[in-house]
Design a protein around this motif. Structure first.
Motif, short mmCIF file in Angstrom:
data_model
loop_
_atom_site.label_atom_id
_atom_site.label_comp_id
_atom_site.label_asym_id
_atom_site.label_seq_id
_atom_site.Cartn_x
_atom_site.Cartn_y
_atom_site.Cartn_z
N ALA A 25 0.86 -1.19 -0.02
CA ALA A 25 0.09 -0.03 -0.02
C ALA A 25 0.80 1.39 -0.04
O ALA A 25 0.59 2.14 -0.72
CB ALA A 25 -0.98 -0.01 1.32
N GLY A 26 1.86 1.12 0.75
CA GLY A 26 2.94 2.33 0.83
C GLY A 26 3.59 2.49 -0.55
O GLY A 26 3.72 3.81 -1.11
N TYR A 27 3.78 1.49 -1.25
CA TYR A 27 4.38 1.55 -2.55
C TYR A 27 3.32 2.24 -3.64
O TYR A 27 3.77 3.00 -4.41
CB TYR A 27 4.95 0.43 -3.04
N ALA A 28 2.14 1.86 -3.56
CA ALA A 28 1.13 2.15 -4.27
C ALA A 28 0.87 3.62 -3.99
O ALA A 28 0.70 4.43 -5.07
CB ALA A 28 -0.29 1.33 -4.03
N ASP A 29 1.01 4.15 -2.91
CA ASP A 29 0.76 5.36 -2.69
C ASP A 29 1.74 6.37 -3.46
O ASP A 29 1.60 7.51 -3.81
CB ASP A 29 0.94 6.01 -1.19
N ALA A 30 2.83 6.13 -3.22
CA ALA A 30 4.27 6.54 -3.89
C ALA A 30 4.05 6.67 -5.24
O ALA A 30 4.24 7.66 -5.85
CB ALA A 30 5.51 5.78 -3.45
N ILE A 31 3.64 5.61 -5.74
CA ILE A 31 3.59 5.44 -7.38
C ILE A 31 2.49 6.66 -7.86
O ILE A 31 2.90 7.41 -8.63
CB ILE A 31 3.24 4.22 -7.95
N ALA A 32 1.12 6.45 -7.03
CA ALA A 32 0.24 7.50 -7.40
C ALA A 32 0.69 8.92 -7.32
O ALA A 32 -0.15 9.80 -7.98
CB ALA A 32 -0.98 7.07 -6.27
N ALA A 33 1.45 9.16 -6.16
CA ALA A 33 1.99 10.54 -5.96
C ALA A 33 3.07 10.82 -6.89
O ALA A 33 3.43 12.05 -6.83
CB ALA A 33 2.29 10.56 -4.60
N GLY A 34 3.82 10.03 -7.74
CA GLY A 34 4.57 10.54 -8.58
C GLY A 34 6.00 10.29 -7.96
O GLY A 34 7.08 10.76 -8.72
N GLU A 35 6.15 9.68 -6.63
CA GLU A 35 7.32 9.53 -6.24
C GLU A 35 8.13 8.29 -6.14
O GLU A 35 9.02 8.11 -5.49
CB GLU A 35 6.87 9.77 -4.72
N ALA A 36 7.54 7.13 -6.85
CA ALA A 36 8.29 6.22 -7.11
C ALA A 36 7.95 5.53 -8.64
O ALA A 36 6.91 5.70 -9.33
CB ALA A 36 7.87 5.00 -6.16
N GLY A 37 8.92 4.65 -9.02
CA GLY A 37 8.95 4.17 -10.53
C GLY A 37 7.66 2.79 -10.49
O GLY A 37 7.52 2.33 -9.35
N ILE A 38 7.17 2.64 -11.50
CA ILE A 38 6.57 1.52 -11.45
C ILE A 38 7.42 -0.17 -11.91
O ILE A 38 6.71 -1.06 -11.81
CB ILE A 38 5.66 1.38 -12.65
N ASN A 39 8.63 0.18 -11.67
CA ASN A 39 9.44 -1.07 -11.90
C ASN A 39 10.40 -1.20 -10.66
O ASN A 39 11.51 -1.70 -10.78
CB ASN A 39 10.36 -0.81 -13.14
N GLN A 40 9.69 -1.44 -9.54
CA GLN A 40 10.33 -1.54 -8.14
C GLN A 40 9.96 -2.76 -7.53
O GLN A 40 10.18 -2.92 -6.51
CB GLN A 40 10.03 -0.41 -7.42
N CYS A 41 9.18 -3.66 -8.17
CA CYS A 41 8.46 -4.79 -7.49
C CYS A 41 8.81 -5.96 -8.09
O CYS A 41 8.45 -6.65 -9.24
CB CYS A 41 7.08 -4.70 -7.66
N PRO A 42 10.01 -6.79 -7.72
CA PRO A 42 10.47 -8.02 -8.25
C PRO A 42 9.30 -9.12 -8.14
O PRO A 42 9.37 -9.74 -9.04
CB PRO A 42 11.50 -8.29 -7.32
N PRO A 43 8.53 -9.20 -7.19
CA PRO A 43 7.50 -10.28 -7.13
C PRO A 43 6.44 -10.11 -8.31
O PRO A 43 6.14 -11.03 -8.74
CB PRO A 43 6.87 -10.24 -5.84
#
Length: 207
Positions: free
Chosen positions: A27-45
């Motif tokens: 959920a924290g990663y999802a929030d960061a993506i939505a806010a433009g603070e994280a890339g969409i290519n950071q989830c190995p699983p």
């Protein structure tokens, strides 16, 4: 709008809660993506298919998985060597979906159906009695996981947070916790006692 997008992104994540993306949970990663603070290519699983799903949701271009966050591979399952387990219970707190069962000073075991392969139990084990076994040989990313499993893992993680500490979470109804130094001292004492018992057990096994 951002909250709605974050919820849709979270639904597209595998819910392993492995923290390899750099955030405390999916959920924290999802929030960061939505806010433009994280890339969409950071989830190995989630792997390549997971990135493609996130690209469709966000309108961003598909990218290769960023290697600094790990590599795509088969899903693993944690296995506890019960002969070496000393029952320190540290892995119980570390396991996001509560896939490990056991009580203090007694051996623990992993419930295969609940393990997400997050690997978070490995570094907290003071006697290194937890290993990983490949659960999905030849299948990676979403080929090694399903939406049903992801939903189950998310619900178990939600329940885990209600009775065990989760980094970054807050429970206003919980009693005031002991100072960090006291908590750290208690954990060190647990680990030291666990190591002492392990050394004693090892010495007893020697001829």
């Amino acid at each position: 709008m951002t909250a709605t997008l974050a919820a849709r992104i979270n639904d597209a994540l595998p819910q392993t809660q492995c923290t390899r993306c750099g955030y405390p949970d999916c959920a924290g990663y999802a929030d960061a993506i939505a806010a433009g603070e994280a890339g969409i290519n950071q989830c190995p699983p989630g792997g390549a298919e997971g990135i493609a799903r996130l690209a469709r949701l966000t309108g961003r271009p598909v990218l290769a998985l960023d290697p600094q966050f790990g590599t795509e591979g088969p899903r693993s399952m944690a296995v506890i060597d019960e002969a070496w387990c000393i029952g320190c219970t540290l892995c119980l707190d570390a396991c996001p979906p509560d896939a490990i069962v056991g009580i203090h000073k007694h051996m623990h075991t992993v419930i295969e159906a609940h393990c997400t392969g997050c690997e978070l139990c490995i570094p907290v084990c003071p006697v290194d009695c937890i290993s990983l076994e490949v659960e999905t040989p030849g299948r990676t990313g979403w080929q090694a996981w399903s939406a049903t499993q992801a939903n189950s893992a998310r619900e178990r993680y939600r329940l885990h947070a209600t009775h065990r500490p989760v980094a970054g979470s807050q429970n206003p109804e919980a009693p005031e916790e002991a100072p960090l130094d006291d908590a750290g001292s208690r954990k060190r004492a647990i680990v030291e006692a666990a190591l002492a018992r392990a050394r004693a057990a090892s010495a007893a096994r020697k001829p």
